[in-house]
Design a protein around this motif. Structure first.
Motif, short mmCIF file in Angstrom:
data_model
loop_
_atom_site.label_atom_id
_atom_site.label_comp_id
_atom_site.label_asym_id
_atom_site.label_seq_id
_atom_site.Cartn_x
_atom_site.Cartn_y
_atom_site.Cartn_z
N PHE A 1 1.65 -18.59 -8.49
CA PHE A 1 1.76 -17.75 -7.44
C PHE A 1 1.47 -16.56 -7.34
O PHE A 1 1.41 -15.69 -8.07
CB PHE A 1 3.40 -17.85 -7.18
N GLN A 2 0.53 -16.00 -6.15
CA GLN A 2 0.08 -14.83 -5.93
C GLN A 2 0.87 -13.77 -4.70
O GLN A 2 0.61 -14.29 -3.75
CB GLN A 2 -1.39 -14.88 -5.93
N ASN A 3 1.27 -12.75 -5.20
CA ASN A 3 1.67 -11.86 -4.08
C ASN A 3 1.75 -10.45 -4.78
O ASN A 3 1.75 -10.30 -5.99
CB ASN A 3 3.01 -12.17 -3.42
N LYS A 4 1.55 -9.50 -4.09
CA LYS A 4 1.38 -8.17 -4.77
C LYS A 4 2.80 -7.61 -4.99
O LYS A 4 3.35 -7.03 -3.68
CB LYS A 4 0.64 -7.10 -4.08
N GLY A 5 3.31 -7.19 -6.25
CA GLY A 5 4.44 -6.49 -6.33
C GLY A 5 4.79 -6.38 -7.63
O GLY A 5 4.00 -7.33 -8.77
N GLU A 6 5.81 -5.81 -8.24
CA GLU A 6 6.31 -5.63 -9.56
C GLU A 6 7.63 -6.59 -9.91
O GLU A 6 8.05 -6.68 -10.97
CB GLU A 6 6.48 -4.06 -9.97
N TYR A 7 8.11 -7.02 -8.82
CA TYR A 7 9.38 -7.59 -9.31
C TYR A 7 9.83 -8.79 -8.17
O TYR A 7 9.28 -8.54 -7.10
CB TYR A 7 10.70 -6.70 -9.34
N VAL A 8 10.44 -9.85 -8.36
CA VAL A 8 10.72 -10.64 -7.20
C VAL A 8 12.24 -11.15 -7.30
O VAL A 8 12.77 -11.22 -8.44
CB VAL A 8 9.83 -12.10 -7.44
N GLU B 1 0.76 -1.01 -0.10
CA GLU B 1 -0.04 0.01 0.00
C GLU B 1 0.69 1.23 0.02
O GLU B 1 0.44 2.29 -0.52
CB GLU B 1 -0.96 -0.03 1.24
N VAL B 2 2.05 1.17 0.60
CA VAL B 2 2.80 2.35 0.64
C VAL B 2 3.57 2.68 -0.54
O VAL B 2 3.55 3.78 -1.32
CB VAL B 2 4.26 2.28 1.63
N ALA B 3 3.70 1.39 -1.47
CA ALA B 3 4.47 1.71 -2.64
C ALA B 3 3.52 2.23 -3.57
O ALA B 3 3.41 3.16 -4.41
CB ALA B 3 4.99 0.43 -3.18
N ASN B 4 2.19 1.64 -3.44
CA ASN B 4 0.97 1.97 -4.16
C ASN B 4 0.78 3.70 -4.21
O ASN B 4 0.74 4.41 -5.36
CB ASN B 4 -0.33 1.33 -3.88
N LYS B 5 0.79 3.93 -2.92
CA LYS B 5 0.45 5.61 -2.60
C LYS B 5 1.68 6.49 -3.17
O LYS B 5 1.39 7.56 -3.54
CB LYS B 5 0.26 5.73 -1.27
N LEU B 6 2.77 5.82 -3.21
CA LEU B 6 4.06 6.78 -3.45
C LEU B 6 4.19 6.56 -4.81
O LEU B 6 5.06 7.41 -5.81
CB LEU B 6 5.36 6.38 -2.82
N GLY B 7 3.47 5.57 -5.65
CA GLY B 7 3.51 5.57 -7.25
C GLY B 7 4.74 4.96 -7.62
O GLY B 7 5.17 5.28 -8.71
N VAL B 8 5.28 3.99 -6.77
CA VAL B 8 6.70 3.35 -7.17
C VAL B 8 6.54 2.01 -7.16
O VAL B 8 5.48 1.23 -6.49
CB VAL B 8 7.79 3.80 -6.14
N PRO B 9 7.21 1.04 -7.85
CA PRO B 9 7.37 -0.38 -7.73
C PRO B 9 7.58 -0.95 -6.45
O PRO B 9 8.39 -0.40 -5.81
CB PRO B 9 8.45 -0.73 -8.79
N ARG B 10 7.02 -2.01 -6.17
CA ARG B 10 7.23 -2.78 -4.96
C ARG B 10 7.98 -3.87 -5.38
O ARG B 10 7.38 -4.82 -6.27
CB ARG B 10 5.93 -3.21 -4.33
#
Length: 453
Positions: A181-188, A126-135
């Motif tokens: 696999f499901q988890n919220k992010g843009e990179y692993v 949620e922090v990354a989403n609000k700041l508009g940056v990738p998690r």
């Protein structure tokens, strides 16, 4: 935007086994020009020894800083003794983290371009989403264990676990039931290397087709440069004096015993272990935490320390990587946490697995039956009340340190050590993956910046 300065916020789950690898990754990125903000909770920050806190202060540079935030719980809260409450508090940490991050953006600090957090810290999404940056999700377990944990109920229903050794190579027992696999992010990113986790295994952790890359073992480049980053963020004061004691021992003769920062044992079990070590007749270095018995020190058999003083040393905490890299260490009795397993494999030291919880049972089994650099201690079970007897412990120690079986493990250890160092060396698999990540995250950050403009 061509000269975008990458600024990565690193958020560990506040336990030693998560802080250490994320700190090592942070320094690898910092050495590649990334500005780092490393986040600690007040609780974990205050647990650091005086020496570690001083080292932390000296590590703060114009491109690397620490941010300490409250976890929303009172100082006297039990945290790990009240784990559900602790996890609930950490899940709600998003607004606090966002506030402190925004306040930390002073003049000269580049804008945040990504948040890298361990998989447990879901609040960072949620922090990354609000700041508009990738998690970016950083897995501190091996890929195989990560996949199994996320799908434990499904694997149980299909009777794939508990694992049967005789089924490992049967084609009809191949696991095909796992969903994406499901988890919220843009990179692993995964702290592993290709010799132990094949690229297709790591790829199974991908999120909606995003890259999932092995970048480990992340501690090795820093270790080679003489950086004791594990000591920098140690939640216990390390006893470096044990290294001088190791200098006086014969090559490959010492049994190193450590159960990590969280595993607990009963007094009865500690007594059985002590007698097993004594009866094995091998030199030993034993890390015996002051809180190993339900938050209290353990009690050893009467006369044990005196009887073993010529070949045994007991310390409260040790610089583990330095210990495992020492030529006198020939075997490691371990709780089988992934950091310990990875460090031991990377130093070529065979292991006797004594798992405690979470991923440790699977790690131990893989080291025994797949990676072939360890053996399981017979009689160990998830039941904390079960006591492994001294005879079984002595037998396991002798199997590890003596005869052809132990020698085969050491041979395999040398192969894995070579593979681990090759992976992170320039041009190696993990080295190139980290470079790819740097390129990709820069592109993601530029895209996010244009959307926010």
């Amino acid at each position: 935007m061509n000269d975008l300065q990458l600024h990565a916020v690193m958020v560990p789950f506040p336990v030693q086994g998560n802080i250490n690898p994320l700190m090592n990754l942070a320094h690898l990125l910092s050495s590649r020009g990334v500005f780092i903000t490393f986040v600690n909770t007040e609780w974990s920050h205050n647990r650091m020894s005086t020496a570690a806190a001083a080292a932390e202060s000296s590590a703060c540079t114009s491109k690397f800083k620490f941010l300490v935030i409250p976890d929303g719980l009172p100082p006297d809260h039990g945290r790990f003794s009240k784990l559900p409450e602790y996890l609930s508090a950490l899940e709600k940490l998003g607004p606090i983290l966002e506030h402190h991050l925004l306040c930390s953006l002073t003049d000269g600090t580049p804008p945040i371009t990504c948040i890298i957090s361990v998989n447990f810290m879901s609040c960072t999404y949620e922090v990354a989403n609000k700041l508009g940056v990738p998690r970016v999700i950083f897995w501190t377990f091996c890929a195989a264990s990560s996949i199994a944990q996320c799908n434990a109920n499904l694997l149980l229903s299909h009777r794939h676990i508990p694992v049967k050794v005789e089924d490992l190579k049967r084609a009809d027992k191949e696991i095909t039931c796992l969903p994406e696999f499901q988890n919220k992010g843009e990179y692993v990113l995964v702290n592993t290397f290709d010799e132990v986790d094949a690229p297709e295994t790591v790829s199974a952790l991908s999120i909606n087709g995003c890259p999932a890359l092995a970048v480990g073992p992340v501690f090795i480049p820093n270790f080679l440069e003489g950086k004791n980053l594990n000591g920098l963020v140690s939640l216990s004061e390390q006893d470096d004096g044990c290294l001088k004691w190791l200098d006086a021992q014969e090559p490959g003769s010492v049994i190193y015993v450590s159960f990590g920062s969280l595993a607990v044992k009963s007094n009865e079990q500690l007594e059985e272990l002590a007698v097993g070590l004594e009866k094995s007749q091998h030199p030993f270095l034993w890390v015996l935490r002051m809180d190993i018995v339900g938050g209290k020190p353990g009690t050893l058999p009467e006369g044990f320390v005196e009887r073993t003083k010529d070949r045994g040393l007991i310390v409260k905490w040790a610089p583990q990587v330095k210990v495992l890299s020492h030529t006198s260490v020939g075997g490691f009795v371990t709780h089988s946490g992934w950091n310990s397993r990875l460090e031991s494999m990377s130093m070529g030291v065979p292991m006797l697995g004594w798992p405690y919880f979470v991923d440790q049972f699977l790690n131990s089994r893989f080291c025994n039956d797949v990676w072939m650099i360890g053996m399981d201690l017979k009689g160990v079970d998830a039941d904390e009340n079960l006591v492994v007897g001294r005879e079984e412990i002595e037998k396991g120690l002798r199997r590890l340190m003596e005869g052809s079986e132990g020698e085969e493990l050491r041979k395999r250890g040398r192969e894995l050590k070579e593979a681990a160092f090759k992976a992170v060396a320039e041009g190696g698999f993990s080295f190139l993956n980290l470079n790819r990540f740097m390129h990709d995250i820069a592109q993601l950050s530029k895209t996010a910046s244009r959307k926010m403009a």
